[in-house]
Scaffold this active site. Structure first.
Site, short mmCIF file in Angstrom:
data_model
loop_
_atom_site.label_atom_id
_atom_site.label_comp_id
_atom_site.label_asym_id
_atom_site.label_seq_id
_atom_site.Cartn_x
_atom_site.Cartn_y
_atom_site.Cartn_z
CE LYS A 194 -3.04 13.69 -12.84
NZ LYS A 194 -3.68 14.07 -14.11
NE ARG A 244 -3.75 -2.33 2.06
CZ ARG A 244 -3.31 -3.46 2.62
NH1 ARG A 244 -2.19 -3.47 3.29
NH2 ARG A 244 -4.01 -4.56 2.48
CE LYS A 286 2.94 17.76 -13.10
NZ LYS A 286 2.80 16.57 -13.90
CD GLU A 302 3.42 18.31 -21.64
OE1 GLU A 302 2.92 19.33 -21.11
OE2 GLU A 302 2.75 17.30 -21.94
CG HIS A 323 2.30 13.52 -24.40
ND1 HIS A 323 0.94 13.37 -24.37
CD2 HIS A 323 2.60 14.50 -23.51
CE1 HIS A 323 0.43 14.24 -23.50
NE2 HIS A 323 1.42 14.93 -22.97
CG HIS A 327 -2.46 17.74 -22.60
ND1 HIS A 327 -1.67 18.86 -22.80
CD2 HIS A 327 -1.65 16.81 -22.02
CE1 HIS A 327 -0.45 18.61 -22.34
NE2 HIS A 327 -0.41 17.38 -21.86
CD GLU A 353 -6.58 16.08 -13.16
OE1 GLU A 353 -6.65 14.84 -13.18
OE2 GLU A 353 -6.08 16.73 -14.08
CG ASN A 357 -5.40 18.20 -18.80
OD1 ASN A 357 -4.34 17.59 -18.72
ND2 ASN A 357 -6.48 17.83 -18.15
NE ARG A 379 -1.93 17.09 -11.12
CZ ARG A 379 -1.16 16.37 -10.29
NH1 ARG A 379 -1.29 16.49 -8.99
NH2 ARG A 379 -0.29 15.53 -10.77
CG HIS A 388 -4.90 13.18 -24.36
ND1 HIS A 388 -5.44 13.75 -23.23
CD2 HIS A 388 -3.61 12.91 -24.04
CE1 HIS A 388 -4.52 13.83 -22.29
NE2 HIS A 388 -3.40 13.33 -22.75
N1 LIG Z 1 2.61 10.89 -14.50
C1 LIG Z 1 2.42 11.98 -15.17
O1 LIG Z 1 2.00 13.01 -14.64
C2 LIG Z 1 2.76 12.01 -16.63
C3 LIG Z 1 2.78 13.22 -17.32
C4 LIG Z 1 3.14 13.23 -18.65
C5 LIG Z 1 3.45 12.05 -19.29
N2 LIG Z 1 3.41 10.87 -18.60
C6 LIG Z 1 3.75 9.60 -19.25
O2 LIG Z 1 5.11 9.69 -19.69
C7 LIG Z 1 5.29 8.79 -20.78
C8 LIG Z 1 6.11 9.44 -21.86
O3 LIG Z 1 7.35 9.81 -21.30
P1 LIG Z 1 8.66 10.00 -22.21
O4 LIG Z 1 8.37 10.88 -23.34
O5 LIG Z 1 9.75 10.34 -21.28
O6 LIG Z 1 8.82 8.58 -22.90
P2 LIG Z 1 9.61 7.23 -22.54
O7 LIG Z 1 9.69 6.99 -21.10
O8 LIG Z 1 8.94 6.20 -23.37
O9 LIG Z 1 11.07 7.52 -23.10
C9 LIG Z 1 11.24 7.78 -24.47
C10 LIG Z 1 12.40 6.96 -25.04
O10 LIG Z 1 13.63 7.55 -24.67
C11 LIG Z 1 14.52 6.60 -24.10
N3 LIG Z 1 15.31 7.34 -23.13
C12 LIG Z 1 14.89 7.91 -22.00
N4 LIG Z 1 15.86 8.66 -21.46
C13 LIG Z 1 16.95 8.53 -22.26
C14 LIG Z 1 18.25 9.07 -22.23
N5 LIG Z 1 18.63 9.94 -21.29
N6 LIG Z 1 19.10 8.70 -23.19
C15 LIG Z 1 18.71 7.85 -24.18
N7 LIG Z 1 17.48 7.33 -24.28
C16 LIG Z 1 16.61 7.67 -23.33
C17 LIG Z 1 13.60 5.58 -23.50
O11 LIG Z 1 14.27 4.34 -23.35
C18 LIG Z 1 12.48 5.54 -24.54
O12 LIG Z 1 12.83 4.72 -25.62
C19 LIG Z 1 3.90 8.35 -21.22
O13 LIG Z 1 3.68 7.04 -20.79
C20 LIG Z 1 2.98 9.31 -20.50
O14 LIG Z 1 1.71 8.72 -20.21
C21 LIG Z 1 3.07 10.84 -17.29
#
Ligand SMILES: NC(=O)c1ccc[n+]([C@@H]2O[C@H](COP(=O)([O-])OP(=O)(O)OC[C@H]3O[C@@H](n4cnc5c(N)ncnc54)[C@H](O)[C@@H]3O)[C@@H](O)[C@H]2O)c1
Length: 368
Positions: free
Chosen positions: A145, A123, A229, A187, A272, A256, A239, A253, A249, A260
């Site tokens: 999140k 938990r 942020k 972003e 994204h 977005h 949120e 978006n 919050r 989306h």
């Molecule tokens: N929790 C939240 O509030 C929140 C907010 C926005 C997005 N997200 C989530 O984040 C995800 C997208 O994140 P992202 O764009 O970072 O994508 P990702 O985590 O898929 O990373 C993108 C790619 O870059 C590679 N990578 C990462 N860091 C690297 C580095 N320093 N050097 C070389 N390669 C590297 C990864 O292996 C991957 O192939 C989605 O799943 C989305 O839903 C969450």
């Protein structure tokens, strides 16, 4: 800002406040973020981050902790219940207790999974995020999140679970593919329009510098976007449902809703940030057509986003499909579509239930 600049510390005022550190060479601060009672630490990372994860493991070992590395699939493939179950099995076999911890090392996909594992194990155990993408640093790793995807859609299962600290080591961006860095800037630019116009001035003054992984410009952009942020989530931790024209919050978006829908239509082959770039141009135009925003600020969206290589157009014939998807968006309340729009720079509000005609007219600004 010279490279040797002291790391800066941004506080998120959650129930348990926590620091987001931004700088270089930050890994040695990791053990200090953990409570002295922590003994075992799971270090969850994708294959691309194995070197960094190994350095994290060394830091933890030197601090007298017992790290366990968990290699998970790359990117979105990690955000499944099967991968979460594999992590739970590792924690179970290693005897992880309530007073142990999880560290997520990777992009947003990895920290979303690591956060979900930390939220659900007994938990909730302590979580530290070490984001390695621009998007991870300015968005996913901050704010609590966490979540995984289901076969039906993204991010349907999850929980709010704040980290005890976030380490944004800008050095790790050196290896980030250029397209991922650019996508993360969407972003950052969003934060400029909704809250901190100095971000826009900085990008406009030298777009190429914003794209340099080691540049002082990128460092300041990341820092400013994290401040936005952190301030937004500190004011609205869970949120709380926005109502009327109040924006909590939901502010984050901006761009977005259409973004989306584009991601879905592209079956997530677009990043994204690329999708929300188009979404921001659309919603800026919508703001203008609703009589709220001036033409110059709308044009500024297109100019800034394209100056760093982000897309600002989408196929003209896709509107009907995108509209249907937007209507299904989980963030939609009831049958009314809600858009975060701008009344001016850093002045967001809500446009609820715009007519289809207005939406169609706004879409012309991005239709190619
Ligand atoms: N929790 C939240 O509030 C929140 C907010 C926005 C997005 N997200 C989530 O984040 C995800 C997208 O994140 P992202 O764009 O970072 O994508 P990702 O985590 O898929 O990373 C993108 C790619 O870059 C590679 N990578 C990462 N860091 C690297 C580095 N320093 N050097 C070389 N390669 C590297 C990864 O292996 C991957 O192939 C989605 O799943 C989305 O839903 C969450």
């Amino acid at each position: 800002v010279p490279d040797s600049a002291e790391p800066i510390r941004i506080e998120v005022r959650a129930e348990q406040p926590y620091p987001v550190m931004v700088g270089t060479g930050l890994l040695d601060r990791l053990p200090g973020l953990l409570d002295p009672t922590v003994q075992r630490v799971a270090v969850i990372h994708p294959p691309t981050m194995i070197d960094l994860a190994s350095r994290v493991v060394r830091q933890l070992t030197e601090a007298g902790l017992e790290p366990t590395r968990i290699d998970v699939p790359d990117g979105e493939a990690a955000k499944t219940v099967d991968v979460a179950a594999t992590c739970w099995a590792v924690l179970g076999q290693a005897g992880f207790t309530r007073s142990d911890a999880v560290v997520g090392v990777g992009g947003g996909a990895t920290t979303d999974l690591a956060g979900f594992v930390a939220a659900t194990w007994l938990r909730g155990v302590a979580l530290v995020n070490v984001p390695t993408t621009v998007l991870g640093m300015v968005d996913a790793a901050v704010g609590g999140k966490t979540g995984i995807n289901t076969a039906e859609a993204k991010n349907l299962v999850g929980s709010f679970h704040e980290p005890v600290g976030v380490l944004c080591d800008l050095e790790v961006l050196q290896s980030l593919p250029a397209a991922d860095l650019v996508a993360g800037l969407a972003e950052v630019v969003k934060c400029g329009f909704i809250a901190d116009p100095a971000i826009l001035d900085l990008v406009e003054s030298d777009p190429a510098a914003a794209l340099g992984p080691g540049s002082a410009s990128l460092r300041e952009l990341v820092e400013r976007a994290i401040r936005v942020k952190a301030a937004v989530v500190s004011a609205d931790l869970r949120e709380a449902t926005s109502s009327g024209s109040q924006v909590g919050r939901e502010l984050l978006n901006y761009g977005h809703t259409l973004g989306h829908a584009i991601e879905r239509r592209e079956q997530y082959r677009w990043r994204h940030g690329e999708a929300i770039s188009v979404g921001m141009v659309f919603v800026a135009q919508l703001s203008m057509l609703a009589g709220r925003l001036d033409r110059a600020t709308v044009d500024r969206h297109t100019a800034i986003l394209s100056s760093v290589g982000l897309p600002v157009t989408y196929p003209a014939d896709a509107f009907d499909e995108l509209l249907a998807t937007m209507a299904l968006d989980k963030k939609t309340r009831g049958s009314t579509l809600r858009f975060v729009i701008l009344d001016g720079l850093a002045r967001a509000s809500i446009l609820a239930g715009p007519s289809e005609d207005l939406l169609r007219a706004a879409y012309r600004a991005v239709a190619a």
